[in-house]
Structures are given as structure tokens and as C-alpha cells.
Design an enzyme around this catalytic site. Structure first.
Site, PDB file in Angstrom:
ATOM      1  CD  GLU A 154      11.192  -3.927  -1.284  1.00 12.63           C
ATOM      2  OE1 GLU A 154      11.559  -3.603  -0.254  1.00 12.63           O
ATOM      3  OE2 GLU A 154      10.205  -2.982  -1.944  1.00 12.63           O
ATOM      4  CG  LEU A 155      10.832  -9.648   2.502  1.00 11.04           C
ATOM      5  CD1 LEU A 155      11.423 -11.018   2.428  1.00 11.04           C
ATOM      6  CD2 LEU A 155       9.289  -9.788   2.257  1.00 11.04           C
ATOM      7  N   PRO A 194      -3.286  -6.439  -5.652  1.00 11.13           N
ATOM      8  CG  PRO A 194      -5.318  -4.204  -6.159  1.00 11.13           C
ATOM      9  CD  PRO A 194      -4.765  -5.628  -6.457  1.00 11.13           C
ATOM     10  CB  ALA A 195      -2.207  -3.532  -0.177  1.00  8.90           C
ATOM     11  CD1 TRP A 251      -0.094  -1.604   3.229  1.00  2.00           C
ATOM     12  CD2 TRP A 251       0.779   0.615   3.067  1.00  2.00           C
ATOM     13  NE1 TRP A 251       0.165  -1.372   4.467  1.00  2.00           N
ATOM     14  CE2 TRP A 251       0.981   0.122   4.692  1.00  2.00           C
ATOM     15  CE3 TRP A 251       0.875   2.275   3.250  1.00  2.00           C
ATOM     16  CZ2 TRP A 251       1.569   0.796   5.343  1.00  2.00           C
ATOM     17  CZ3 TRP A 251       1.643   2.458   3.968  1.00  2.00           C
ATOM     18  CH2 TRP A 251       2.392   2.256   4.979  1.00  2.00           C
ATOM     19  CG  ASN A 252       5.239   1.172   1.039  1.00  2.00           C
ATOM     20  OD1 ASN A 252       5.064   0.146  -0.004  1.00  2.00           O
ATOM     21  ND2 ASN A 252       6.783   1.005   1.779  1.00  2.00           N
ATOM     22  N   GLY A 292       6.325  -6.404   0.753  1.00  2.16           N
ATOM     23  CA  GLY A 292       5.953  -6.605   1.942  1.00  2.16           C
ATOM     24  C   GLY A 292       6.292  -6.988   3.058  1.00  2.16           C
ATOM     25  CB  SER A 293       6.148  -8.075   6.747  1.00  2.00           C
ATOM     26  OG  SER A 293       4.957  -9.039   6.566  1.00  2.00           O
TER      27      SER A 293
HETATM   28  C1  SIN Z   1      11.096   2.917  -2.792  1.00  2.00           C
HETATM   29  O1  SIN Z   1      10.988   2.743  -4.028  1.00  2.00           O
HETATM   30  O2  SIN Z   1      11.881   4.128  -2.526  1.00  2.00           O
HETATM   31  C2  SIN Z   1      10.756   2.509  -1.842  1.00  2.00           C
HETATM   32  C3  SIN Z   1       9.969   1.275  -2.214  1.00  2.00           C
HETATM   33  C4  SIN Z   1       9.558   0.248  -0.768  1.00  2.00           C
HETATM   34  O3  SIN Z   1       9.180   1.357   0.071  1.00  2.00           O
HETATM   35  O4  SIN Z   1       9.063  -0.490  -1.044  1.00  2.00           O
END
Ligand code: SIN
Length: 493
Positions: free
Chosen positions: A260-261, A183-184, A158-159, A238-239
Site C-alpha cells: 500500500e504505497l 513498526p515505524a 507512522w501515520n 509506506g513509500s
Molecule cells: C486510511 O486508512 O484511511 C488511510 C491509510 C493511509 O494513509 O495509508
């Protein structure tokens, strides 16, 4: 109060399966709300196993033809997708800010950040070449070809609801893979809008499928994809606990994985650093998206001789940050994503204070506990932070800068590496030998050296240790979606 949108086509409010925009099989819905106010402003499908299976069936069927589409043609479609995303910057920026809460300038910034990955992978599509290998014996020709891995399941956070979709889906399409995506649950609308634009760009039916699901039903959707051998790769941001679960569950079908955790980034300021530059770097790395990024500094180490000057300059900048809703153009820090997020931040600060940390600025929740929406927390600087505090051990994911004083380079390297995580690390120094020592010693997939803004489409993004594996962006980001086929032709003499 949320934004109004110019292009209502960008709000389909439905799943996209095999080129058709459809409700969940059982027509269930779940609400999407604005974290600044708690107001529900949209409903999307609360999908289950049947929807996940239909999406997978479509992606599997479409793979047979999409993988044969010439790379140049795929590249042209992806480039058109990029152009449409950029053209819709106003609406997409508002959409991101409405459901995710980041200030509008950051929402629009994310649109361009997302587009940069789409454009990059449109270009990379035509460069997925192979290798001619010198044969060790006469009469033989040997080749290594790169092929798309097959159907990809993308589970996105979600970020960065636009950028994370972009940097997973664009390389998958460029490689010739087809996609199922969930998606989240906090931010489904941006993802649906991007899929709508992909359709308008010419991505054929079945190639890109998306199903939305609530927190309660997300597992049902993802389990279908985990258990099915037709899904050849999972890409997840995510986590760490969820990432490990995905790795365990996909072992039976031996899927390729990009994970990508979580992070726990150290940010180190040496006494030979340019202190103003270090403060600037920390402000951009730490407070982007209200501190809700995996790469944002979570532990700040400052050497004795410059500690007080650094803290004083940092506190002045942090105290001046404007907190407010994305609808207010003055806002620099928006609401946190939900009640759980703001509760965690509060817990970390209270724990630190109880164990001896001092609040220099901030240190309090800005919205009443228990109220839906308005999940604000004051940007905070803590000093006298030690390694036992929760804010040092876990990713806080909020606008908190916990500062620890250190004396020696060896000690700070040991402290920086004393975590299971290894996504990003930062340090500021003007000593060239020290720079290379740190670059070698830090256990991290990404190292910012006198730089706080490290992410870029041309750079490999990803971690080591419990921060996962696989890289997004750069030429490596395309290879994650391909495997190598070795051809050996004999009898040529
Ligand atoms: C980013 O792309 O700079 C951050 C990505 C993330 O927080 O997973």
C-alpha cells in the site's frame, strides 16, 4: 508536555519474541519523542539482525500449531483483542496522539477505526471456506481449499500506528498465519501496546512477534526477513521507492506481497456539484491527520463556473482550523511527524509560489526552522496551481490544498490520470451519466463519489499503478493471507 497513562502495562518498552518481552540482543535503545514538543518520553529497543532472526524463528515454530487452531477459536481470541482495544480507548488514544501528534479526538477515533478491522477479521476468520468443483469426468471429486500462507512480515507506517497494524495483523491471525512485525520508528509505542493487548486476549506465544528499530537499523531487521524463505508474505504500507525495493528483494524467495504505497489523489469538483458538500468532503478527506494520509486529496481541480465560490468557501473553512498540540482539546491540526515532513511541505509551497501559484490562506511554517519539535505548518489554500509544480507531481503529506481551475471533463480526466500513482480519487457531480463515466475512467483503486470519507473495514483498500497492489479490509483482505490448494480425488466410481 505529553499525556499520562492509566495503564502502565501498555508501555512495555521491549520487543515481544515468542511470548517474552525482551530487550534487543545488544541492549541498544532509541528514543521516542512527541512531535509537538520534541520531548523524548520513552526509549524502545533498537533491534538488529539477531532480534529479527529470533522473531522469525518463533513465528515459524508457532505456525505449525496456530494454523491448526480451529477458525472459531482463532476468531474468539481476535474478538477478545478487539474488546480489549476498545476498552483501552483513552490510553491508546493518548499514546497515538503523543507519539504521532494527531489531535486527541482523532487519536481516539483511530482506536475505534483500528478495532473495526480487528472485529471484522475476527468475523471473517470463520468464513474462510473453499469450493467444491464439479468434476469434468466420472469418478472424481475436486476441491479448492484455502490455507494460511505461513509467516507474515508486517512493516507498518507512522501515520496510523494503530489502524495499519490492525488491518495487517488481524487478517493474518484470522487466516492462521503467524507474524513478525517492525513498526515505524516514529511511532513504535502504539504497536507495542497493541501486541500487549493481543497477548492478554490469548494470542499464543510466538504467533505475534514485534521488534522495534531506529531508522538506521530498520533495514538490517527487514533484510533478514526479506532474504529468508520462511517468510512467505510481506505486507507493507509506506513509500513507493521502499515498496519497489521490497518487491525486488523478495523476488528470490517469491514471497506474496501486499504493497500500500504512495498516492497523489485528484479531487474534482464539477459545476453541477453541490458545492457545500464538496467543501465538506474536501475538509474531511484533506485535513484528516493534518493531511498525512495516503488517500488525502493532493490535487484539487475545480471547474470554471464554480471555481471562485468553491475557493472562497474553502478558504474560510481552512483559515478557521485550529493548529496546536494534541493536549489542547481545541486543536484540529497537530504537528507534522518530524522536521523532514515540515521541510517538504515548505519546499512544495515555495516551489508553487515561485512558479506562479497564489496563497489564499496559510502558506507558512508556524515553528522556527531547526527547532526540535513543534513541527507545525499553517493549513494552506493555493490557487493558480499547474501540473509542473512539485505539489502536483509528488505527495505533499501535509495540510496544503492546491487548487487548479479546469474547463472540460475530458481535460480533467486526463489531468487526474497523468500521474504514476493510483490510490484514491474523488469527484463531486450530480449528473448520473457523468458519475459513471468518471467511475470508469479514473485510474485509481478507490473512488469517492460525492464522498470524502471512503475508508471502512468492510471496503477493499488499495491502489493500482505505482500505488501498489493487494487489498486491505473487506473479504479480500483475508484472502491476501491465504493461498488455494486444489485437491483432486480419483477412483471413486
Ligand atoms: C486510511 O486508512 O484511511 C488511510 C491509510 C493511509 O494513509 O495509508
Amino acid at each position: 508536555m505529553h499525556f499520562t497513562f492509566q495503564n502502565s502495562e501498555l508501555l512495555p518498552g521491549l520487543n515481544c519474541i515468542d511470548g517474552r518481552w525482551v530487550a534487543a540482543h545488544d541492549e541498544r535503545l532509541f528514543p521516542v519523542s512527541d512531535p509537538a514538543t520534541g520531548e523524548v518520553f520513552a526509549q524502545v529497543p533498537d533491534s538488529g539482525a539477531a532480534d529479527a532472526r529470533a522473531a522469525l524463528q518463533a513465528a515459524h515454530a508457532a505456525f505449525k500449531t496456530w494454523r491448526k487452531v480451529p477458525a472459531k477459536q482463532r476468531a474468539q481470541i481476535i474478538k477478545r483483542w478487539n474488546d480489549l482495544i476498545v476498552a483501552q480507548i483513552e490510553d491508546l488514544g493518548r499514546l497515538i496522539s503523543s507519539e504521532q501528534g494527531k489531535p486527541l479526538a482523532e487519536g481516539k477515533g483511530e482506536v475505534l477505526y483500528a478495532a473495526s478491522y480487528v472485529e471484522w477479521f475476527a468475523e471473517e476468520a470463520t468464513r474462510a471456506d473453499g469450493q467444491i468443483i464439479p468434476a469434468p469426468v466420472p469418478g472424481r471429486r475436486m476441491f479448492a481449499l484455502r490455507e494460511p500462507v505461513g509467516v507474515i512480515a508486517a512493516v507498518t507506517p507512522w501515520n496510523f500506528p494503530a489502524a495499519m497494524i490492525a488491518r495487517k495483523i488481524a487478517p493474518a491471525l484470522a487466516a492462521g498465519c503467524t507474524v513478525v512485525c517492525k513498526p515505524a520508528e516514529d511511532t513504535p509505542l502504539t504497536s507495542l501496546a497493541l501486541v500487549k493487548l493481543a497477548e492478554q486476549a490469548g494470542v499464543p506465544p510466538g504467533v505475534l512477534n514485534i521488534v522495534t528499530a531506529s531508522r538506521e537499523r530498520a533495514g538490517e531487521v527487514v533484510d533478514v526477513w526479506l532474504d529468508d524463505a520462511r517468510v512467505r508474505k510481506i505486507t507493507f504500507t509506506g513509500s513507493t521507492p521502499v515498496g519497489k525495493h521490497l518487491a525486488r528483494r523478495s523476488a528470490d524467495t517469491l514471497k506474496k506481497l501486499s504493497l500500500e504505497l504512495g498516492g497523489n489523489a485528484p479531487f474534482i469538483v464539477f459545476d453541477d456539484a453541490d458545492i457545500d458538500a464538496a467543501v465538506d468532503g474536501l475538509m474531511s478527506a484533506k485535513f484528516r491527520n493534518g493531511g498525512q494520509t495516503c488517500v488525502c486529496p493532493n490535487r484539487i481541480y475545480v471547474q470554471d463556473a464554480v471555481h471562485d465560490e468553491f475557493v472562497q468557501k474553502l478558504a474560510a473553512r481552512v483559515g478557521a482550523l485550529v493548529v496546536g498540540p494534541a493536549t489542547d482539546p481545541a486543536s484540529q491540526i497537530g504537528p507534522m511527524i518530524n522536521a523532514r515532513a515540515v521541510d517538504k511541505i515548505e519546499r512544495h509551497v515555495q516551489d508553487a509560489v515561485k512558479r506562479g501559484a497564489r496563497v489564499v490562506v496559510g502558506g507558512k511554517r508556524l515553528s522556527p526552522e531547526g527547532k526540535a519539535g513543534a513541527y507545525y505548518y499553517a493549513p494552506t489554500v493555493l490557487t493558480h496551481v499547474d501540473a509542473a509544480m512539485q505539489c502536483s507531481c509528488e505527495e505533499t503529506f501535509g495540510p496544503i490544498a492546491p487548487v487548479t481551475r479546469f474547463s472540460s471533463e475530458a481535460d480533467v480526466i486526463a489531468a487526474a490520470n497523468a500521474t504514476p500513482f493510483g490510490l484514491a480519487a474523488y469527484f463531486y457531480s450530480r449528473d448520473v451519466r457523468r458519475i459513471w463515466r468518471l467511475a470508469d475512467e479514473l485510474e485509481s483503486g478507490i473512488v469517492g463519489i460525492n464522498e470524502g470519507a471512503v475508508a471502512a473495514e468492510a471496503a477493499p483498500f488499495g491502489g493500482v499503478k505505482d500505488s501498489g497492489y493487494g487489498r486491505e479490509g473487506s473479504t479480500h483482505g483475508l484472502q491476501e493471507y491465504m493461498h488455494i490448494k486444489y485437491l483432486c480425488q480419483g477412483q471413486l466410481d
